[in-house]
Motif scaffolding. Structure first.
Motif, PDB file in Angstrom:
ATOM      1  N   TYR A  45      20.760 -15.672  11.214  1.00 34.42           N
ATOM      2  CA  TYR A  45      22.111 -15.277  11.557  1.00 34.42           C
ATOM      3  C   TYR A  45      22.226 -13.766  11.421  1.00 34.42           C
ATOM      4  N   TYR A 101      15.852 -27.642   9.607  1.00 30.91           N
ATOM      5  CA  TYR A 101      16.065 -26.583  10.582  1.00 30.91           C
ATOM      6  C   TYR A 101      16.068 -25.240   9.854  1.00 30.91           C
ATOM      7  N   LYS A 133      24.625 -28.874   4.982  1.00 35.20           N
ATOM      8  CA  LYS A 133      25.017 -27.518   4.617  1.00 35.20           C
ATOM      9  C   LYS A 133      23.891 -26.536   4.913  1.00 35.20           C
ATOM     10  N   LEU A 134      24.292 -25.281   5.110  1.00 33.74           N
ATOM     11  CA  LEU A 134      23.347 -24.182   5.263  1.00 33.74           C
ATOM     12  C   LEU A 134      23.092 -23.540   3.897  1.00 33.74           C
ATOM     13  N   PHE A 163      21.559 -20.080   2.480  1.00 32.37           N
ATOM     14  CA  PHE A 163      21.245 -18.752   2.976  1.00 32.37           C
ATOM     15  C   PHE A 163      20.396 -17.960   1.988  1.00 32.37           C
ATOM     16  N   GLY A 164      19.615 -17.030   2.527  1.00 30.70           N
ATOM     17  CA  GLY A 164      18.984 -16.004   1.713  1.00 30.70           C
ATOM     18  C   GLY A 164      19.985 -14.897   1.427  1.00 30.70           C
ATOM     19  N   LYS A 165      19.520 -13.859   0.711  1.00 28.98           N
ATOM     20  CA  LYS A 165      20.421 -12.773   0.322  1.00 28.98           C
ATOM     21  C   LYS A 165      20.622 -11.742   1.417  1.00 28.98           C
ATOM     22  N   PHE A 204      20.584 -12.750   8.030  1.00 35.56           N
ATOM     23  CA  PHE A 204      20.406 -13.801   7.028  1.00 35.56           C
ATOM     24  C   PHE A 204      19.529 -14.904   7.579  1.00 35.56           C
ATOM     25  N   MET A 241      29.533 -14.308  11.293  1.00 32.60           N
ATOM     26  CA  MET A 241      28.147 -14.754  11.348  1.00 32.60           C
ATOM     27  C   MET A 241      27.835 -15.217  12.767  1.00 32.60           C
ATOM     28  N   PHE A 284      17.202 -21.043  10.532  1.00 34.84           N
ATOM     29  CA  PHE A 284      18.061 -20.219  11.368  1.00 34.84           C
ATOM     30  C   PHE A 284      17.960 -18.751  10.950  1.00 34.84           C
TER      31      PHE A 284
END
Lengths: 115, 115
Positions: free
Chosen positions: B37, B33, B102-103, B105-107, B91, B45, B35
């Motif tokens: 945010y 998946y 778990k997610l 994330f990018g920066k 994000f 978030m 996403f």
């Protein structure tokens, strides 16, 4: 319908001390995940709890530990605090451990400052 | 390991105009998946939009839509008719398919909306 609630909002600790952060999941959710978000960075996964057990863990040292209670609320404990532990700690909850990618709902976080 | 890259630290857009935020990811999984945010100054978030990898159709939520290019491992977010309330950190995040993984994330990209 209460969302994810975290306490405290802000916290200041001294190096070497221990800290406990708390999270109550959204009503109906049974899975709680914790993330660390350093300033200017995206959140990093610490660990996830389901059925009172740690189910997944990210790349964090053993100084980071947690607990989930029968009412699904959770605590994050950090021992021997380092300056680098200063960050925003986010709690996320999701529903029904076996569901596919149940959307995570996040709290407003706890801002931890270590001096 | 899965990685998420957001190459635009900051973006700006005029109110009522359209802006596109970029995201690329790397994974060897076939079931996952993606996403977007949003994180306003309140720190919470907020899920903007979600895309399931097995669905070819791009997800849309009101003014928000994605361009999901699976072969290129690209996942951009388009915000149409930008509003002042859209100003926030955005994000991009990835999660394996299955049970509440778990997610990652990018920066993040800081979006400014100019009146």
């Amino acid at each position: 319908d209460a969302g994810v609630t975290q306490s405290p909002t802000h916290l200041i600790k001294t190096r070497g001390q221990q800290v406990t952060l708390r999270c109550s999941p959204k009503s109906g959710h049974d899975t709680v995940s914790w993330y660390q978000q350093a300033l200017g960075q995206g959140p990093q996964f610490i660990f996830q709890y389901y059925e009172e057990e740690e189910r997944q863990r990210g790349n964090f040292p053993d100084r980071f530990s947690g607990h989930q209670f029968p009412n699904y609320s959770s605590e994050l404990n950090v021992n021997a605090l380092l300056l680098g532990d200063s960050a925003l700690y986010l709690c996320a909850s999701s529903g029904t451990g076996a569901s596919r990618a149940s959307p995570n709902h996040f709290g407003n976080g706890t801002r931890l400052t270590v001096t | 390991a899965q990685t998420v890259t957001q190459s635009q630290p900051e973006m700006s857009v005029q109110e009522a105009e359209t802006v596109t935020l970029s995201c690329t990811y790397d994974t060897s999984e076939s079931d996952y998946y993606l996403f977007w945010y949003k994180q306003p100054p309140s720190r919470q978030m907020i899920l903007v939009i979600r895309q399931e990898a097995y669905k070819q159709q791009n997800a849309t939520e009101n003014r928000f839509s994605v361009n999901f290019q699976k072969a290129a491992k690209s996942f951009s977010l388009k915000i149409s008719d930008s509003q002042l309330g859209d100003a926030a950190m955005y994000f991009c995040a990835y999660s394996r398919g299955g049970s509440n993984y778990k997610l990652t994330f990018g920066k993040g990209t800081l979006l400014t909306v100019n009146p």
